[in-house]
Design a protein around this motif. Structure first.
Motif, PDB file in Angstrom:
ATOM      1  N   GLU A  12       0.839  -1.199   0.000  1.00  0.00           N
ATOM      2  CA  GLU A  12       0.000   0.000   0.000  1.00  0.00           C
ATOM      3  C   GLU A  12       0.874   1.248   0.000  1.00  0.00           C
ATOM      4  O   GLU A  12       0.584   2.221  -0.696  1.00  0.00           O
ATOM      5  N   HIS A  43      -4.010   0.908  -5.725  1.00  0.00           N
ATOM      6  CA  HIS A  43      -3.900   1.626  -4.459  1.00  0.00           C
ATOM      7  C   HIS A  43      -5.213   1.538  -3.667  1.00  0.00           C
ATOM      8  O   HIS A  43      -5.201   1.304  -2.457  1.00  0.00           O
ATOM      9  N   GLY A  44      -6.326   1.701  -4.342  1.00  0.00           N
ATOM     10  CA  GLY A  44      -7.624   1.620  -3.669  1.00  0.00           C
ATOM     11  C   GLY A  44      -7.894   0.257  -3.067  1.00  0.00           C
ATOM     12  O   GLY A  44      -8.370   0.145  -1.934  1.00  0.00           O
ATOM     13  N   VAL A  45      -7.573  -0.784  -3.814  1.00  0.00           N
ATOM     14  CA  VAL A  45      -7.778  -2.157  -3.321  1.00  0.00           C
ATOM     15  C   VAL A  45      -6.861  -2.428  -2.131  1.00  0.00           C
ATOM     16  O   VAL A  45      -7.293  -2.969  -1.103  1.00  0.00           O
ATOM     17  N   PHE A  47      -5.483  -0.223  -0.109  1.00  0.00           N
ATOM     18  CA  PHE A  47      -5.934   0.604   1.000  1.00  0.00           C
ATOM     19  C   PHE A  47      -7.111  -0.060   1.723  1.00  0.00           C
ATOM     20  O   PHE A  47      -7.146  -0.137   2.949  1.00  0.00           O
ATOM     21  N   THR A  48      -8.056  -0.570   0.942  1.00  0.00           N
ATOM     22  CA  THR A  48      -9.225  -1.240   1.531  1.00  0.00           C
ATOM     23  C   THR A  48      -8.803  -2.480   2.312  1.00  0.00           C
ATOM     24  O   THR A  48      -9.272  -2.693   3.444  1.00  0.00           O
ATOM     25  N   PHE A  49      -7.924  -3.292   1.736  1.00  0.00           N
ATOM     26  CA  PHE A  49      -7.423  -4.473   2.454  1.00  0.00           C
ATOM     27  C   PHE A  49      -6.709  -4.062   3.735  1.00  0.00           C
ATOM     28  O   PHE A  49      -6.862  -4.697   4.775  1.00  0.00           O
ATOM     29  N   ILE A  51      -7.183  -1.420   5.637  1.00  0.00           N
ATOM     30  CA  ILE A  51      -8.162  -0.991   6.635  1.00  0.00           C
ATOM     31  C   ILE A  51      -8.877  -2.203   7.249  1.00  0.00           C
ATOM     32  O   ILE A  51      -9.049  -2.286   8.464  1.00  0.00           O
ATOM     33  N   ILE A  52      -9.297  -3.141   6.410  1.00  0.00           N
ATOM     34  CA  ILE A  52     -10.010  -4.333   6.902  1.00  0.00           C
ATOM     35  C   ILE A  52      -9.117  -5.158   7.820  1.00  0.00           C
ATOM     36  O   ILE A  52      -9.534  -5.569   8.914  1.00  0.00           O
ATOM     37  N   SER A  75      -2.831   5.252   7.697  1.00  0.00           N
ATOM     38  CA  SER A  75      -3.306   4.660   6.448  1.00  0.00           C
ATOM     39  C   SER A  75      -3.739   5.721   5.447  1.00  0.00           C
ATOM     40  O   SER A  75      -3.737   5.465   4.249  1.00  0.00           O
ATOM     41  N   THR A  81       1.919   3.895   5.943  1.00  0.00           N
ATOM     42  CA  THR A  81       1.882   2.458   6.225  1.00  0.00           C
ATOM     43  C   THR A  81       3.283   1.888   6.432  1.00  0.00           C
ATOM     44  O   THR A  81       3.437   0.875   7.112  1.00  0.00           O
TER      45      THR A  81
END
Length: 92
Positions: A12, A43-45, A47-49, A51-52, A75, A81
């Motif tokens: 990330e 980057h979006g994917v 970032f989402t991973f 956060i989860i 984040s 990160t």
């Protein structure tokens, strides 16, 4: 799961560097939009991973508010990160 979290954190951070220092300058300085979509999507994917997985670890490891807050704030800061991986994910 920790190994995956550390890998996602590094990836990330790399994707944010590529987005802010490669794709965006190409788009806005040279009118070349070719790299924005794939790098932005990656980057979006990631970032989402991030956060989860951070939420998972915050609940599983019962992080205090300060640690959870710093991880989540890092984040959204470009390259934050890398700091999280170095400082907080060594001892999880």
């Amino acid at each position: 799961m920790l190994k995956l979290f550390r890998i996602i954190a590094v990836l990330e951070g790399i994707s944010s560097i590529l987005l802010f220092f490669v794709a965006m300058p190409l788009k806005y300085l040279f009118n070349n939009k070719e790299y924005m979509r794939p790098i932005g999507m990656a980057h979006g994917v990631l970032f989402t991973f991030f956060i989860i997985i951070a939420l998972y670890f915050a609940l599983k490891e019962k992080w205090d508010f300060k640690k959870g807050f710093i991880v989540f704030i890092c984040s959204i800061i470009p390259c934050g990160t890398f700091y999280v991986e170095k400082k907080y994910l060594k001892d999880v």
